[in-house]
Design a protein around this motif. Structure first.
Motif, mmCIF file in Angstrom:
data_model
loop_
_atom_site.group_PDB
_atom_site.id
_atom_site.type_symbol
_atom_site.label_atom_id
_atom_site.label_comp_id
_atom_site.label_asym_id
_atom_site.label_seq_id
_atom_site.Cartn_x
_atom_site.Cartn_y
_atom_site.Cartn_z
ATOM 1 N N LEU A 17 0.807 -1.221 0.000
ATOM 2 C CA LEU A 17 0.000 0.000 0.000
ATOM 3 C C LEU A 17 0.843 1.275 0.000
ATOM 4 C CD1 LEU A 17 -2.869 -0.975 2.440
ATOM 5 C CD2 LEU A 17 -2.937 -0.873 -0.049
ATOM 6 N N LEU A 18 1.989 1.255 0.682
ATOM 7 C CA LEU A 18 2.801 2.461 0.769
ATOM 8 C C LEU A 18 3.983 2.470 -0.199
ATOM 9 C CD1 LEU A 18 2.829 3.106 4.611
ATOM 10 C CD2 LEU A 18 1.396 4.140 2.853
ATOM 11 N N GLY A 19 4.242 1.364 -0.843
ATOM 12 C CA GLY A 19 5.335 1.295 -1.814
ATOM 13 C C GLY A 19 5.230 2.353 -2.909
ATOM 14 N N PRO A 20 4.063 2.510 -3.527
ATOM 15 C CA PRO A 20 3.948 3.561 -4.553
ATOM 16 C C PRO A 20 4.200 4.970 -4.011
ATOM 17 C CG PRO A 20 2.168 2.003 -4.772
ATOM 18 C CD PRO A 20 2.884 1.651 -3.499
ATOM 19 N N LEU A 21 3.813 5.221 -2.769
ATOM 20 C CA LEU A 21 4.076 6.523 -2.159
ATOM 21 C C LEU A 21 5.576 6.744 -2.003
ATOM 22 C CD1 LEU A 21 3.091 9.117 -0.744
ATOM 23 C CD2 LEU A 21 3.048 7.793 1.377
ATOM 24 N N TYR A 22 6.289 5.725 -1.536
ATOM 25 C CA TYR A 22 7.738 5.829 -1.388
ATOM 26 C C TYR A 22 8.408 6.004 -2.756
ATOM 27 C CZ TYR A 22 6.813 3.901 3.268
ATOM 28 O OH TYR A 22 6.342 3.684 4.527
ATOM 29 N N TYR A 23 7.907 5.298 -3.756
ATOM 30 C CA TYR A 23 8.448 5.440 -5.115
ATOM 31 C C TYR A 23 8.258 6.867 -5.623
ATOM 32 C CZ TYR A 23 8.785 5.083 -10.170
ATOM 33 O OH TYR A 23 9.115 5.311 -11.485
ATOM 34 N N ALA A 24 7.061 7.405 -5.429
ATOM 35 C CA ALA A 24 6.778 8.766 -5.900
ATOM 36 C C ALA A 24 7.650 9.789 -5.168
ATOM 37 C CB ALA A 24 5.303 9.099 -5.696
ATOM 38 N N LEU A 25 7.809 9.620 -3.860
ATOM 39 C CA LEU A 25 8.680 10.541 -3.115
ATOM 40 C C LEU A 25 10.123 10.416 -3.571
ATOM 41 C CD1 LEU A 25 7.308 10.313 0.547
ATOM 42 C CD2 LEU A 25 7.176 12.248 -1.029
ATOM 43 N N PHE A 26 10.576 9.208 -3.866
ATOM 44 C CA PHE A 26 11.937 9.019 -4.353
ATOM 45 C C PHE A 26 12.127 9.714 -5.698
ATOM 46 C CE2 PHE A 26 15.154 6.751 -6.760
ATOM 47 C CZ PHE A 26 16.232 6.785 -5.880
ATOM 48 N N GLN A 27 11.192 9.514 -6.597
ATOM 49 C CA GLN A 27 11.285 10.159 -7.915
ATOM 50 C C GLN A 27 11.214 11.685 -7.798
ATOM 51 O OE1 GLN A 27 11.884 8.757 -10.942
ATOM 52 N NE2 GLN A 27 12.207 6.862 -9.798
ATOM 53 N N TYR A 28 10.416 12.152 -6.888
ATOM 54 C CA TYR A 28 10.257 13.593 -6.688
ATOM 55 C C TYR A 28 11.507 14.194 -6.047
ATOM 56 C CZ TYR A 28 7.701 17.908 -5.597
ATOM 57 O OH TYR A 28 7.270 19.197 -5.522
ATOM 58 N N ALA A 29 12.173 13.428 -5.181
ATOM 59 C CA ALA A 29 13.360 13.924 -4.464
ATOM 60 C C ALA A 29 14.614 13.889 -5.327
ATOM 61 C CB ALA A 29 13.589 13.116 -3.193
ATOM 62 N N PHE A 30 14.697 12.936 -6.225
ATOM 63 C CA PHE A 30 15.910 12.790 -7.028
ATOM 64 C C PHE A 30 15.605 13.048 -8.438
ATOM 65 C CE2 PHE A 30 16.659 10.169 -3.265
ATOM 66 C CZ PHE A 30 17.881 10.612 -2.864
#
Length: 118
Positions: free
Chosen positions: A105-118
């Motif tokens: 459930l939270l994996g996509p959120l972490y992916y989006a934050l990673f893409q947004y941060a880097f």
């Protein structure tokens, strides 16, 4: 098309949080801290989906790290102290299942934050 799926995911997260709020899930200050981290992460998700830059990437790198560490600590250690769970719910198989569900459930959120941060 992909952005629509991201919007649907964000709506799912918001709906589940609102449902948790309505059913009295945020009575403890620790759960309110979790809500604050969740809202900050959602701002990053919104920025990722809309291609808007809210803060510098270094801020989102810190947010990503703090949110992931908080979620792990909250799920593994903190939440159990503030909730009344049945004795069966604390078994290892249930903990593993809950952890995998949290990751899905939270994996996509972490992916989006990673893409947004880097």
């Amino acid at each position: 098309m992909v952005e629509i799926l991201w919007y649907m995911y964000a709506a799912f997260l918001a709906t589940s949080t609102i449902g948790f709020f309505i059913h009295g899930g945020y009575k403890s200050p620790v759960f309110l801290i979790d809500l604050a981290f969740t809202v900050i992460a959602w701002i990053g998700l919104f920025g990722f989906v809309t291609h808007s830059q809210f803060f510098t990437p270094i801020v989102w790198q810190v947010v990503l790290t703090v949110v992931v560490v908080w979620d792990l600590l909250f799920f593994l250690f903190i939440k159990a102290r503030f909730t009344e769970e049945e004795a069966e719910a604390g078994t290892l198989s249930m903990t593993v299942f809950s952890g995998l569900l949290m990751l899905v459930l939270l994996g996509p959120l972490y992916y989006a934050l990673f893409q947004y941060a880097f």
